[in-house]
Design an enzyme around this catalytic site. Structure first.
Site, PDB file in Angstrom:
ATOM      1  CG  ASP A 318       0.665 -14.288 -33.597  1.00  0.00           C
ATOM      2  OD1 ASP A 318       0.132 -14.988 -32.704  1.00  0.00           O
ATOM      3  OD2 ASP A 318       1.543 -14.718 -34.355  1.00  0.00           O
ATOM      4  CD1 TRP A 319      -3.253 -15.664 -27.710  1.00  0.00           C
ATOM      5  CD2 TRP A 319      -3.818 -15.264 -29.831  1.00  0.00           C
ATOM      6  NE1 TRP A 319      -4.463 -16.285 -27.968  1.00  0.00           N
ATOM      7  CE2 TRP A 319      -4.825 -16.054 -29.250  1.00  0.00           C
ATOM      8  CE3 TRP A 319      -3.971 -14.879 -31.159  1.00  0.00           C
ATOM      9  CZ2 TRP A 319      -5.966 -16.470 -29.939  1.00  0.00           C
ATOM     10  CZ3 TRP A 319      -5.097 -15.296 -31.859  1.00  0.00           C
ATOM     11  CH2 TRP A 319      -6.076 -16.067 -31.258  1.00  0.00           C
TER      12      TRP A 319
END
Length: 598
Positions: A318-319
């Protein structure tokens, strides 16, 4: 018009004869090894980064976006050797996206090895605008959110959606879907339910697999969109339902001992051939696994995903796990839960050791190059992930033909056929939860409406200005959520599920004058009791335009939607439930699967 037979080899220099990996007659694995042998460490490192990119106006290349810290397209591709990007924002015309995509591929083709770009996206067919989760549909056909697809319980419909979305995505050059989301909505307050298929593990797995088959096609190849399913190993059991973008939501808890249940939908994704996986931000608490975010978690990514399930596809974090970049100008930055104390370099080492292949939301390959130079990450470790990432590009056919037909894009994306299919799905997803006889409404009656544009009602009735003048009223509401301290936090609807007193009082006041229908955008299972007690009828939607709603309310289309989760009876019941256990609130007002016909 772009000639769709143009290839990377035609556009790039030096000549294709110097690039044996372009020989499509060779097996993909052989082509991967041929290209890998030619790559510098810098070119390998560029593969490991997938981050946001913006397009210029009118389909031109972009000089970047200073507000979001996004470099120019040229800096990304030619300067940093990057070629995996998540397209940010919505363009008014599909042909603009297609034209920009082709220019970006031409830029990639001009680099030393001519490695094509892979464009990814968050969902683009929805009604919601939640950065990091979904965006408005723009030129694309508009469908119910995944919770609405779950309300249809129709796997064929979900696969048809995936097939249409595949055609629309490929028309503009999008080849990776950062979805579906098969987390289970077992915590009623959880902020990310809207993009899931609900509370039931079997249904989530069945519909998630249908979704993947629609996007990837009957055989994975040049016509496919690769799906990145999230959030392994299941992101639903959040403590108090809070979101792990934020430090107060970082803990994922299993007081009911149901960790295994949350893996079930992923098993069906693997059986359907899902190609990519994104682990969640959250950190498991009180389990056998290390209490660090799943992107750093070797026991989960290597032990569970790679070894137990035999997954050899791409794993992208995820970011923003590495560099603590602030989120949309807020004070929220670190999502490196459990390893906040580690330096960016140490976090990167831990992510690679855990078994991930890409750093989501990161765009600084120099950090990885420094680790290789220092001997902390071997080039052999780079090669393990580089093979997966290159293989995906080869199998998608990007080396043979990365370009799209710009003139065809506007005819394909949002075509009348595709829009009609999306509207039919909107109608099919609407659930009638209660009805004391006010439904179906008779066409032509005098209607008082709130939350619906008056012009949308013209085909169904006569708009009047006050409830006193009406034969019936229709009020459209949003499920409640708590207002938090920043704009970004408020994208994630969290906290209490109780409607504010003034909303309940207003519904009661209108209902006391005229038979009233209340339609709720039920992105979370709100405490509907006070609304049901007062209104003549209550319906739920998960993305439906006014025509779709009014057609169902007047009996033009059948009411077929059913609840994808339980609707609890009180916040006390929610607070007493176990967040990892489905259907765990005491005496729910409405059960999973509830829906009345008209």
């Amino acid at each position: 018009m772009t000639d769709t037979t143009t290839t990377i080899a035609d556009a790039a220099t030096p000549a294709a004869s110097a690039r044996p990996w372009l020989d499509a007659s060779l097996p993909v694995d052989e082509r991967v090894e041929l290209l890998l042998a030619e790559m510098t460490v810098e070119e390998k490192a560029g593969l490991f980064f997938q981050t946001m990119i913006v397009m210029g106006e009118g389909g031109e290349l972009s000089e970047g976006d200073a507000a979001f810290g996004i470099p120019s397209n040229r800096e990304y591709v030619a300067g940093r050797h990057m070629n995996h990007f998540n397209l940010l924002g919505v363009a008014p015309k599909a042909s603009d996206i297609a034209a920009w995509h082709n220019k970006l591929q031409e830029l990639a083709a001009s680099t030393r090895l001519g490695i094509p770009v892979s464009i990814s996206t968050d969902p683009r067919h929805s009604f919601s605008d939640n950065p990091g989760a979904a965006m408005f549909a723009g030129p694309f056909s508009q469908w119910p959110e995944p919770l609405g697809l779950a309300a249809t319980r129709d796997a064929e419909l979900v696969q048809r959606f995936g097939d249409i979305a595949r055609q629309e995505y490929t028309a503009v050059g999008i080849r990776v879907a950062l979805h579906p989301q098969v987390d289970l909505a077992t915590e009623s307050r959880w902020a990310r339910q809207l993009q899931t298929f609900g509370e039931d593990a079997d249904l989530a797995g069945e519909l998630g697999a249908a979704y993947v088959r629609g996007f990837q096609g009957s055989a994975f190849g040049p016509g496919s969109v690769s799906t990145m399913t999230k959030h392994f190993p299941g992101g639903g059991p959040q403590k108090d339902g809070e979101d792990p973008h934020f430090d107060y939501g970082r803990e994922q808890v299993y007081p009911g001992g149901q960790f295994e249940l949350h893996l079930k939908p992923f098993e069906q994704i693997f059986a359907a051939g899902g190609r990519q996986i994104m682990p969640y931000y959250g950190m498991p608490v009180g389990t056998e696994y290390e209490e660090v975010g799943f992107g750093f978690n070797k026991g989960v990514l290597t032990g569970l995903l790679r070894e137990r399930f035999g997954f050899d596809g791409i794993v992208c974090t995820d970011w923003g796990l590495v560099t603590d970049q602030p989120i949309m100008g807020t004070d929220f930055a670190a999502r490196a839960w459990g390893v906040e104390h580690l330096t960016p370099a140490e976090r990167m080492v831990k992510i690679l050791d855990a078994g991930a292949d890409q750093f989501g939301g990161e765009h600084d390959p120099s950090l990885l190059l420094g680790l290789v130079r220092d001997g902390r990450v071997s080039e052999e470790r780079l090669d393990v992930s580089a093979r997966r990432l290159l293989r995906e590009k080869f199998e998608l056919g990007l080396f043979e033909n990365p370009y799209v037909d710009v003139e065809a894009a506007d005819a394909i994306v949002g075509s009348p056929e595709f829009r009609a299919a999306g509207e039919a799905a909107q109608r099919a997803s609407i659930a009638v939860l209660s009805n004391d006889g006010v439904l179906p409404l008779r066409r032509g009656v005098k209607l008082y409406v709130e939350g619906i544009a008056p012009e949308a009602v013209a085909h169904y009735g006569e708009i009047v200005a006050t409830p006193d003048d009406a034969d019936a009223a229709i009020l459209r509401l949003q499920a409640p959520y708590e207002q938090r301290g920043s704009m970004f936090e408020n994208f994630f609807h969290a906290g209490s599920l109780d409607f504010p007193d003034d909303v309940v009082a207003h519904v009661r006041a209108v209902s006391s004058v005229v038979p009233t229908v209340v339609d709720v955008f039920l992105d979370r299972p709100a405490i509907l009791g006070p609304i049901v007690e007062t209104a003549g009828a209550v319906t739920a939607n998960w993305g439906a335009n006014p025509d779709a709603l009014l057609d169902v309310l007047t009996g033009g289309s059948p009411a077929t939607g059913t609840l994808p989760f339980d609707v609890p009876s009180s916040m006390a019941a929610v607070e007493a439930s176990r967040p990892d256990v489905p259907f765990d609130t005491a005496d729910p007002l409405f059960r999973f699967g509830h829906g009345l016909s008209l």
